[in-house]
Design a protein around this motif. Structure first.
Motif, short mmCIF file in Angstrom:
data_model
loop_
_atom_site.label_atom_id
_atom_site.label_comp_id
_atom_site.label_asym_id
_atom_site.label_seq_id
_atom_site.Cartn_x
_atom_site.Cartn_y
_atom_site.Cartn_z
N ALA A 262 0.84 -1.20 0.00
CA ALA A 262 0.00 0.00 0.00
C ALA A 262 0.87 1.26 0.00
CB ALA A 262 -0.92 0.00 1.22
N VAL A 263 0.35 2.32 -0.58
CA VAL A 263 1.07 3.58 -0.72
C VAL A 263 0.78 4.50 0.48
CG1 VAL A 263 1.23 5.67 -2.14
CG2 VAL A 263 1.01 3.42 -3.21
N ALA A 264 -0.48 4.48 0.91
CA ALA A 264 -0.93 5.32 2.02
C ALA A 264 -1.94 4.52 2.81
CB ALA A 264 -1.58 6.60 1.49
N VAL A 265 -1.77 4.48 4.13
CA VAL A 265 -2.62 3.63 4.97
C VAL A 265 -3.19 4.44 6.14
CG1 VAL A 265 -2.74 1.49 6.29
CG2 VAL A 265 -1.10 1.70 4.42
N VAL A 266 -4.48 4.27 6.36
CA VAL A 266 -5.18 5.06 7.36
C VAL A 266 -5.99 4.14 8.26
CG1 VAL A 266 -7.11 6.68 7.62
CG2 VAL A 266 -5.38 7.09 5.89
N PRO A 267 -5.77 4.20 9.59
CA PRO A 267 -6.66 3.47 10.48
C PRO A 267 -7.96 4.25 10.65
CG PRO A 267 -4.85 4.46 11.73
CD PRO A 267 -4.71 4.93 10.31
N ALA A 268 -9.07 3.54 10.60
CA ALA A 268 -10.36 4.24 10.64
C ALA A 268 -11.36 3.43 11.45
CB ALA A 268 -10.88 4.45 9.22
N VAL A 269 -12.33 4.13 12.02
CA VAL A 269 -13.38 3.48 12.82
C VAL A 269 -14.75 3.99 12.38
CG1 VAL A 269 -11.97 3.03 14.89
CG2 VAL A 269 -13.13 5.24 14.64
N PRO A 270 -15.78 3.16 12.56
CA PRO A 270 -17.14 3.63 12.27
C PRO A 270 -17.52 4.76 13.22
CG PRO A 270 -17.08 1.24 12.63
CD PRO A 270 -15.76 1.77 13.05
N VAL A 271 -18.48 5.57 12.83
CA VAL A 271 -18.96 6.62 13.75
C VAL A 271 -20.28 6.18 14.37
CG1 VAL A 271 -17.78 8.51 12.55
CG2 VAL A 271 -20.11 7.91 11.91
N SER A 272 -20.50 6.58 15.61
CA SER A 272 -21.71 6.15 16.33
C SER A 272 -22.87 7.08 16.11
CB SER A 272 -21.44 6.09 17.84
OG SER A 272 -20.20 5.52 18.10
N ASP A 273 -22.59 8.36 15.99
CA ASP A 273 -23.67 9.34 15.85
C ASP A 273 -24.25 9.33 14.44
OD1 ASP A 273 -23.47 10.45 18.47
OD2 ASP A 273 -21.73 11.62 17.81
N SER A 274 -25.52 9.68 14.31
CA SER A 274 -26.04 10.03 13.00
C SER A 274 -25.42 11.36 12.61
CB SER A 274 -27.56 10.13 13.01
OG SER A 274 -28.10 8.84 13.26
N LEU A 275 -25.27 11.60 11.31
CA LEU A 275 -24.52 12.77 10.86
C LEU A 275 -25.35 13.63 9.93
CD1 LEU A 275 -21.18 10.94 9.96
CD2 LEU A 275 -21.61 12.35 11.98
N ARG A 276 -25.13 14.95 9.98
CA ARG A 276 -25.74 15.88 9.02
C ARG A 276 -24.67 16.79 8.47
NH1 ARG A 276 -31.07 15.48 8.94
NH2 ARG A 276 -31.33 17.43 7.80
N GLN A 277 -24.73 17.02 7.18
CA GLN A 277 -23.82 17.97 6.54
C GLN A 277 -24.52 19.33 6.52
OE1 GLN A 277 -21.89 16.59 3.10
NE2 GLN A 277 -21.49 18.62 2.25
N VAL A 278 -23.85 20.35 7.07
CA VAL A 278 -24.50 21.65 7.17
C VAL A 278 -24.10 22.56 6.01
CG1 VAL A 278 -24.76 21.53 9.67
CG2 VAL A 278 -22.69 22.54 8.70
N GLY A 279 -25.06 23.36 5.57
CA GLY A 279 -24.81 24.31 4.49
C GLY A 279 -25.05 25.73 4.96
N GLU A 280 -25.42 26.57 4.03
CA GLU A 280 -25.66 27.98 4.35
C GLU A 280 -26.93 28.13 5.18
OE1 GLU A 280 -23.86 30.53 1.48
OE2 GLU A 280 -22.62 29.06 2.51
N GLU A 281 -26.94 29.15 6.00
CA GLU A 281 -28.14 29.59 6.72
C GLU A 281 -28.91 28.46 7.38
OE1 GLU A 281 -30.27 31.86 3.84
OE2 GLU A 281 -28.64 33.31 3.64
N GLY A 282 -28.18 27.60 8.05
CA GLY A 282 -28.85 26.58 8.86
C GLY A 282 -29.37 25.38 8.09
N ALA A 283 -29.25 25.39 6.75
CA ALA A 283 -29.72 24.24 5.98
C ALA A 283 -28.80 23.04 6.26
CB ALA A 283 -29.68 24.57 4.49
N SER A 284 -29.38 21.85 6.27
CA SER A 284 -28.56 20.67 6.47
C SER A 284 -29.21 19.46 5.84
CB SER A 284 -28.33 20.42 7.96
OG SER A 284 -29.53 20.06 8.61
N THR A 285 -28.36 18.48 5.49
CA THR A 285 -28.88 17.24 4.92
C THR A 285 -28.26 16.05 5.65
OG1 THR A 285 -27.15 17.35 3.25
CG2 THR A 285 -29.34 18.12 2.60
#
Ligand code: C5P
Length: 229
Positions: free
Chosen positions: A130-153
């Motif tokens: 491998a060229v680049a290796v990253v240890p990673a874990v699942p996330v427990s929380d539900s997630l929202r991506q935030v945008g302008e003026e309080g909008a989120s998905t």
């Protein structure tokens, strides 16, 4: 011959969020103590068993203190002055890594409790090509991506991972990534390597690899560290 492994420890952060939580009473983050030892010493312990050399990026006013702090480490250690961003700190440390290093591990000073098998998984993937290796874990929380003026998905949490360190790289790839990085925005090194078009390999991280950021993280780490003894 065994490939040479260098470890870089970015430890030049000021720990502003931690200081904000406890009224800035403590020392800079890397020198905070956990079960009697500094975060930096813990972080070095996480990777020293595999490292042929260790380069630490420290706040400029702490270079002497951190050099003394690491004097007992039985591997070659160099301490360099860090930069104003993590990316710049890593780049400066990388400038001090020997040309003979085949692999470079980059491990945050703020992650004191990473168990050895995470480091071993990262190295195993590098050794396997491998060229680049990253240890990673699942996330427990539900997630929202935030945008302008309080909008989120909503984001599907099953499709994201939280990224930890040590991240491992072929030395030449990491050098190229830092040389070609256009700005100072990257919060980790794998994202720079990805911009070169190189693949990033995920391996299983560990919940104990969390980053000490807020005061509550120190409470959890302290309890883990005491139990480990
Ligand atoms: O700021 P963040 O929590 O992402 O920091 C991750 C690691 O990067 C920490 O170990 C911190 O000391 C280091 N860092 C650094 N130089 C900076 C900012 C952060 O070495 N300018």
């Amino acid at each position: 011959v065994k490939p040479q492994i260098a470890a870089i420890i970015p430890a030049a952060g000021s720990g502003l969020r931690l200081a904000a939580d406890d009224g800035a009473t403590g020392p800079p983050k890397a020198l905070r103590r956990l079960a009697g030892e500094t975060l930096l010493r813990h972080a070095v312990h996480c990777i020293e068993h595999v490292a042929d050399e260790i380069v630490v990026a420290a706040p400029s006013e702490l270079v002497a203190q951190i050099t003394a702090e690491l004097a007992p480490i039985r591997k070659p250690v160099r301490v360099v002055v860090g930069g104003s961003t993590r990316q710049e700190s890593v780049r400066r440390a990388l400038g001090q890594v020997k040309g003979t290093a085949a692999f470079v591990l980059v491990h945050d000073a703020a992650r004191p409790m990473v168990p050895p098998d995470v480091v071993d998984r990262v190295l195993a993937a590098l050794t396997a090509g491998a060229v680049a290796v990253v240890p990673a874990v699942p996330v427990s929380d539900s997630l929202r991506q935030v945008g302008e003026e309080g909008a989120s998905t909503a984001l599907d949490r099953h499709r994201v991972r939280a990224v930890q360190t040590p991240q491992g790289f072929r030395a030449a790839t990491l050098r190229a990534a830092h040389e070609q990085a256009p700005d100072e925005q990257a919060t980790d090194d794998a994202s720079l390597v990805e911009r070169l078009g190189e693949p990033v390999t995920l391996v299983e991280g560990d919940l104990r690899g969390f980053k000490i950021t807020r005061a509550i993280d120190l409470v959890v780490a302290e309890s883990l560290a005491r139990r480990q003894r």
